[in-house]
Design a protein around this motif. Structure first.
Motif, PDB file in Angstrom:
ATOM      1  N   HIS A  56      81.789  65.539  -2.009  1.00 44.95           N
ATOM      2  CA  HIS A  56      81.525  66.135  -3.316  1.00 44.95           C
ATOM      3  C   HIS A  56      80.063  65.938  -3.720  1.00 44.95           C
ATOM      4  O   HIS A  56      79.408  66.868  -4.218  1.00 44.95           O
ATOM      5  CB  HIS A  56      82.446  65.501  -4.360  1.00 44.95           C
ATOM      6  N   THR A  57      79.545  64.738  -3.498  1.00 42.76           N
ATOM      7  CA  THR A  57      78.164  64.429  -3.896  1.00 42.76           C
ATOM      8  C   THR A  57      77.170  65.290  -3.132  1.00 42.76           C
ATOM      9  O   THR A  57      76.223  65.835  -3.711  1.00 42.76           O
ATOM     10  CB  THR A  57      77.855  62.940  -3.673  1.00 42.76           C
ATOM     11  N   LEU A  58      77.364  65.422  -1.814  1.00 44.71           N
ATOM     12  CA  LEU A  58      76.447  66.226  -1.006  1.00 44.71           C
ATOM     13  C   LEU A  58      76.476  67.692  -1.432  1.00 44.71           C
ATOM     14  O   LEU A  58      75.469  68.398  -1.315  1.00 44.71           O
ATOM     15  CB  LEU A  58      76.793  66.098   0.480  1.00 44.71           C
ATOM     16  N   SER A  59      77.618  68.144  -1.908  1.00 43.45           N
ATOM     17  CA  SER A  59      77.733  69.540  -2.348  1.00 43.45           C
ATOM     18  C   SER A  59      77.131  69.769  -3.730  1.00 43.45           C
ATOM     19  O   SER A  59      76.935  70.921  -4.145  1.00 43.45           O
ATOM     20  CB  SER A  59      79.210  69.964  -2.355  1.00 43.45           C
ATOM     21  N   ASN A  60      76.862  68.691  -4.448  1.00 40.91           N
ATOM     22  CA  ASN A  60      76.283  68.795  -5.795  1.00 40.91           C
ATOM     23  C   ASN A  60      75.063  67.875  -5.933  1.00 40.91           C
ATOM     24  O   ASN A  60      74.812  67.315  -7.001  1.00 40.91           O
ATOM     25  CB  ASN A  60      77.336  68.410  -6.843  1.00 40.91           C
ATOM     26  N   TYR A  62      71.768  68.203  -6.022  1.00 44.85           N
ATOM     27  CA  TYR A  62      70.696  68.477  -6.972  1.00 44.85           C
ATOM     28  C   TYR A  62      71.064  67.953  -8.366  1.00 44.85           C
ATOM     29  O   TYR A  62      70.257  67.305  -9.040  1.00 44.85           O
ATOM     30  CB  TYR A  62      70.410  69.982  -7.027  1.00 44.85           C
ATOM     31  N   ASN A  63      72.273  68.266  -8.800  1.00 41.09           N
ATOM     32  CA  ASN A  63      72.703  67.874 -10.147  1.00 41.09           C
ATOM     33  C   ASN A  63      72.737  66.356 -10.313  1.00 41.09           C
ATOM     34  O   ASN A  63      72.308  65.822 -11.344  1.00 41.09           O
ATOM     35  CB  ASN A  63      74.080  68.463 -10.456  1.00 41.09           C
ATOM     36  N   TYR A  64      73.248  65.657  -9.285  1.00 39.27           N
ATOM     37  CA  TYR A  64      73.372  64.208  -9.410  1.00 39.27           C
ATOM     38  C   TYR A  64      72.012  63.508  -9.306  1.00 39.27           C
ATOM     39  O   TYR A  64      71.770  62.508  -9.993  1.00 39.27           O
ATOM     40  CB  TYR A  64      74.343  63.659  -8.367  1.00 39.27           C
ATOM     41  N   LEU A  65      71.119  64.026  -8.496  1.00 36.16           N
ATOM     42  CA  LEU A  65      69.783  63.441  -8.418  1.00 36.16           C
ATOM     43  C   LEU A  65      69.021  63.664  -9.726  1.00 36.16           C
ATOM     44  O   LEU A  65      68.306  62.770 -10.204  1.00 36.16           O
ATOM     45  CB  LEU A  65      69.008  64.032  -7.240  1.00 36.16           C
ATOM     46  N   LYS A  66      69.178  64.843 -10.298  1.00 36.25           N
ATOM     47  CA  LYS A  66      68.530  65.147 -11.581  1.00 36.25           C
ATOM     48  C   LYS A  66      69.072  64.230 -12.683  1.00 36.25           C
ATOM     49  O   LYS A  66      68.317  63.672 -13.493  1.00 36.25           O
ATOM     50  CB  LYS A  66      68.774  66.609 -11.934  1.00 36.25           C
ATOM     51  N   ALA A 205      73.105  54.273  -5.511  1.00 32.69           N
ATOM     52  CA  ALA A 205      72.488  54.603  -6.799  1.00 32.69           C
ATOM     53  C   ALA A 205      73.490  55.435  -7.588  1.00 32.69           C
ATOM     54  O   ALA A 205      74.129  56.337  -7.033  1.00 32.69           O
ATOM     55  CB  ALA A 205      71.190  55.373  -6.595  1.00 32.69           C
ATOM     56  N   VAL A 206      73.650  55.122  -8.859  1.00 32.95           N
ATOM     57  CA  VAL A 206      74.698  55.737  -9.682  1.00 32.95           C
ATOM     58  C   VAL A 206      74.086  56.751 -10.640  1.00 32.95           C
ATOM     59  O   VAL A 206      73.310  56.386 -11.539  1.00 32.95           O
ATOM     60  CB  VAL A 206      75.478  54.656 -10.460  1.00 32.95           C
ATOM     61  N   ALA A 207      74.439  58.010 -10.474  1.00 35.27           N
ATOM     62  CA  ALA A 207      73.890  59.069 -11.320  1.00 35.27           C
ATOM     63  C   ALA A 207      74.256  58.856 -12.780  1.00 35.27           C
ATOM     64  O   ALA A 207      73.436  59.088 -13.681  1.00 35.27           O
ATOM     65  CB  ALA A 207      74.406  60.426 -10.838  1.00 35.27           C
ATOM     66  N   GLU A 208      75.451  58.415 -13.040  1.00 29.07           N
ATOM     67  CA  GLU A 208      75.957  58.252 -14.400  1.00 29.07           C
ATOM     68  C   GLU A 208      75.141  57.258 -15.223  1.00 29.07           C
ATOM     69  O   GLU A 208      74.948  57.448 -16.432  1.00 29.07           O
ATOM     70  CB  GLU A 208      77.408  57.786 -14.327  1.00 29.07           C
ATOM     71  N   THR A 209      74.633  56.202 -14.572  1.00 33.84           N
ATOM     72  CA  THR A 209      73.961  55.121 -15.300  1.00 33.84           C
ATOM     73  C   THR A 209      72.464  55.054 -15.065  1.00 33.84           C
ATOM     74  O   THR A 209      71.745  54.418 -15.836  1.00 33.84           O
ATOM     75  CB  THR A 209      74.563  53.767 -14.904  1.00 33.84           C
ATOM     76  N   PRO A 242      78.251  59.623  -7.810  1.00 30.53           N
ATOM     77  CA  PRO A 242      78.324  60.159  -9.173  1.00 30.53           C
ATOM     78  C   PRO A 242      78.517  59.119 -10.267  1.00 30.53           C
ATOM     79  O   PRO A 242      77.777  59.120 -11.254  1.00 30.53           O
ATOM     80  CB  PRO A 242      79.518  61.121  -9.111  1.00 30.53           C
ATOM     81  N   LYS A 243      79.520  58.235 -10.134  1.00 31.46           N
ATOM     82  CA  LYS A 243      79.893  57.373 -11.249  1.00 31.46           C
ATOM     83  C   LYS A 243      79.992  55.910 -10.838  1.00 31.46           C
ATOM     84  O   LYS A 243      80.208  55.588  -9.668  1.00 31.46           O
ATOM     85  CB  LYS A 243      81.243  57.828 -11.826  1.00 31.46           C
TER      86      LYS A 243
END
Length: 458
Positions: A56-60, A62-66, A205-209, A242-243
């Motif tokens: 899921h992360t690899l497919s999204n 850009y969004n999670y890195l941003k 690394a956690v995108a959420e935090t 992601p989280k």
């Protein structure tokens, strides 16, 4: 000697007792992994969750890195982006120059090995002290790590004793591990106290935090980051998840797969710099975008660097990490490195039996052996296969596609091994170099079956 895997492996296996010891030691770690995994009824469910979270992360991505960048900046972390290893090194060098830093400690980071950061800084007159015990040992010896979790696994305690005697002035011939560890602790404690900059890797690394986690068994990352006024974390962008709740899956998978531990001794969470500290994170591409775009190989970016595939691989265990001539060795390195430089690393996908044991133990279900097989096809199509291998494969294609020729060759081979064995048992036969040739059967299976198959049917 040409620096191919085969040539470098030949040097390693020349010391047969060490080769046997290396093989047995890594298999011991593999057995610990099995015990730890089988002790969890939900182990396969954890693997599936880990794999799906990574998919899921690899497919999204850009969004999670941003999202990660936005949260990290809001937390007071300075975020940098590096297209390749050279840019990564220049970013770190600029921070060093800005603060006039002289004393640097670094915890284990395979990304900095991949980018050759130590060598880059040394060329600019800057000393970096690796603080992971295994990394410090190989740094003293001017060797690269041979394993991503156990950097000095190719060395025995006698080797470490001699190295420490030369560099730390320890008692000559004292091979006691406790004595040697204490000497390293005293040596490194001064480096931590005096450090002006701590460089660490990033496990997750956690995108959420906007925070990140560093896992160690020695606490050296904490010692550096909590002492130095500047902390730089170096991260390949595939380490994003992601989280925060997803950490529970990966932290349960990582240590069990790597060393058979329930969890790493230190799982350190960093979210923002402490008062009067400056914190940076460098997110690095260095070919990862290209690998992400390769449909057959994108799964390799799911890797959490546990090295379970190293410890089970019959080729790695018997050829040593340095035979892979890259920062990340073993089966996973053999599918990551051709992406960085296909020509220089064209030999690595062939350093495998394709037995599938690597795929079987991977905690995030990377299809490693299938990717090795696919890389072989790509490399052959690109023309990076040795002429001798091309001729050999064409010969085998001819032989195996013509049953009569195959049967005749089999009869001739059995006859020659039995009547004139020296034709096969010589140095020109690469297989014979490290093995005893088997006793030839009196007849082929096909001949036996034609005589006995029907009478043995029930």
């Amino acid at each position: 000697m040409k620096t191919t895997h085969a040539a470098l492996a030949e040097k390693f296996i020349a010391d047969e007792p060490r080769t046997d010891w290396h093989d047995e030691t890594l298999w011991f770690v593999r057995e610990k992994r099995d015990k730890a995994a089988h002790g969890l009824p939900e182990w396969e469910q954890l693997r599936e969750w880990g794999s799906q979270i990574k998919n899921h992360t690899l497919s999204n991505l850009y969004n999670y890195l941003k999202e990660f960048e936005e949260k990290a900046v809001a937390n007071g972390i300075k975020v940098h982006w590096a297209a390749d290893g050279d840019e990564h090194n220049k970013i770190i060098h600029e921070i060093i120059r800005k603060h006039n830093i002289q004393k640097i400690v670094k915890s284990k980071s395979m990304l900095t090995e991949e980018c050759h950061l130590n060598e880059y800084l040394q060329e600019h007159g800057i000393e970096v002290v690796d603080t992971d015990l295994g990394e410090r040992i190989v740094q003293f010896r001017k060797e690269p790590p041979s394993h991503i979790v156990l950097p000095a696994i190719h060395l025995k305690k006698e080797d470490v004793s001699a190295t420490f005697h030369e560099h730390l002035g320890t008692e000559k011939g004292n091979n006691d591990p406790q004595y040697l560890t204490e000497a390293a602790r005293q040596h490194l404690r001064d480096k931590f106290v005096q450090s002006q900059l701590a460089i660490t890797g990033v496990n997750f690394a956690v995108a959420e935090t906007g925070g990140f986690v560093v896992c160690t068994n020695e606490g050296n990352a904490d010692m550096g980051a909590h002492t130095a006024p500047v902390h730089i974390a170096c991260m390949g962008f595939e380490k994003i998840i992601p989280k925060a709740e997803h950490l529970s899956v990966f932290l349960r998978l990582l240590a069990r797969s790597a060393t058979g531990q329930p969890i790493t001794t230190y799982s350190s969470h960093f979210h923002k710099p402490r008062p009067n500290q400056e914190m940076h994170i460098v997110l690095v591409d260095n070919g990862r975008s290209r690998q992400l775009g390769r449909e057959d190989f994108r799964n390799s970016l799911k890797c959490i660097r546990c090295a379970a595939c190293f410890n089970t691989c019959p080729v790695y265990r018997r050829s040593g990490g340095h035979s892979y001539h890259t920062a990340v060795a073993g089966p996973i390195g053999s599918i990551l490195n051709p992406n960085l430089d296909m020509k220089a690393n064209a030999d690595l996908p062939f350093a495998s039996t394709l037995c599938g044991s690597c795929t079987n133990v991977c905690p995030v279900k990377i299809n490693i052996h299938e990717q090795l097989w696919k890389w072989r096809q790509v490399i052959a199509a690109e023309g990076y296969v040795a002429t001798s291998k091309k001729i050999g494969m064409k010969g085998m294609d001819f032989l195996l596609s013509k049953p009569k020729v195959y049967r005749f060759a089999g009869k001739m081979g059995r006859w020659m091994i039995r009547i004139v064995p020296f034709v096969v048992n010589n140095k020109l036969n690469v297989w014979y170099k490290q093995r005893e040739m088997p006793e030839p059967p009196k007849e082929s299976f096909r001949d036996w079956y034609l005589k006995n198959g029907k009478t043995n049917k029930k």
